[in-house]
Design a protein around this motif. Structure first.
Motif, PDB file in Angstrom:
ATOM      1  N   UNK A   1      -8.379  77.503  69.210  1.00 11.61           N
ATOM      2  CA  UNK A   1      -8.895  76.288  69.142  1.00 11.61           C
ATOM      3  C   UNK A   1      -9.824  76.252  67.822  1.00 11.61           C
TER       4      UNK A   1
ATOM      5  N   UNK B   1      -4.712  71.402  69.458  1.00  2.87           N
ATOM      6  CA  UNK B   1      -4.385  71.951  70.624  1.00  2.87           C
ATOM      7  C   UNK B   1      -4.072  73.357  70.460  1.00  2.87           C
ATOM      8  N   UNK B   2      -4.442  74.076  71.507  1.00  2.00           N
ATOM      9  CA  UNK B   2      -4.104  75.702  71.111  1.00  2.00           C
ATOM     10  C   UNK B   2      -4.199  76.181  72.506  1.00  2.00           C
ATOM     11  N   UNK B   3      -3.156  77.128  72.464  1.00  3.61           N
ATOM     12  CA  UNK B   3      -2.788  78.080  73.552  1.00  3.61           C
ATOM     13  C   UNK B   3      -2.473  79.469  73.261  1.00  3.61           C
TER      14      UNK B   3
ATOM     15  N   UNK C   1      -1.153  80.334  69.505  1.00  2.00           N
ATOM     16  CA  UNK C   1      -0.760  79.415  68.992  1.00  2.00           C
ATOM     17  C   UNK C   1      -1.592  78.154  69.008  1.00  2.00           C
ATOM     18  N   UNK C   2      -1.711  77.574  67.775  1.00  2.00           N
ATOM     19  CA  UNK C   2      -2.460  76.378  67.605  1.00  2.00           C
ATOM     20  C   UNK C   2      -1.772  75.303  66.790  1.00  2.00           C
TER      21      UNK C   2
END
Lengths: 123, 123
Positions: free
Chosen positions: B4, B66-68, B71-72
């Protein structure tokens, strides 16, 4: 259901034209926005109709889902006949996992501007 | 640094034209892709130069991150003089938090197709 799963299901249920299952993901007061055309659709019923009436034999394939807390994003590939392209949809869900906001981008192809061929390759 | 934070810093360091700080976020073999023009830039040095040479007094403002995992995504607002629009950038980082892949979308404005005015409002 996690936000990640909501995002994936949102696209897959659209692709399946499974309207009851798609509607079950939406808050009654969901707001759909397309910044490129400055269009907004308010409410689940109207947004359902918008999708049901969308012309063409469109198909959607999930390329990537990214979700964090109440926000999620799907990068997807659309196809209508011989035409294809990318789209990005940004979702907001509430604490019950219902989609309250959708922001949709449908970036169109264009020819690159001059002056950067020394740095780029094409595919 | 979390994914993030990498995403937010990526845009903020670009906006600041802080090239050493921006370069510090990038893997040496970073790959930058623009699907709309089918352009690809390979490598940190070249990608730095691409940004440094990008014409115009452009400005970028983060609207949403948005990040997970690795991946962002950043939804951002760009501005060049009187012109403004949205962009979406999708980042992939490695386990050290270095950006290995960038996919950029610059969706342009267009007039809405006919046949859906009964469902939409404009802004």
């Amino acid at each position: 259901m996690s936000t990640h799963d909501v995002v994936r299901d949102y696209v897959e249920r659209l692709e399946a034209r499974d309207w009851p299952a798609f509607a079950a993901l939406l808050d009654p007061d969901v707001v759909y926005e397309m910044p490129q055309t400055r269009e907004r659709v308010r409410g689940r019923e109207r947004y359902l109709q918008f999708n049901q009436e969308y012309p063409g034999e469109w198909h959607l394939e999930v390329l990537r889902v990214v979700a964090e807390d109440l926000h999620g994003v799907c990068w997807l590939r659309w196809r209508v006949g011989e035409e294809a392209g990318d789209a990005v949809v940004l979702l907001t869900v509430d604490d019950d996992g219902l989609v309250t906001e959708v922001v949709d981008f449908w970036p169109e192809s264009y020819e690159p501007p001059p002056g950067r061929d020394h740095l780029v390759e094409r595919w």
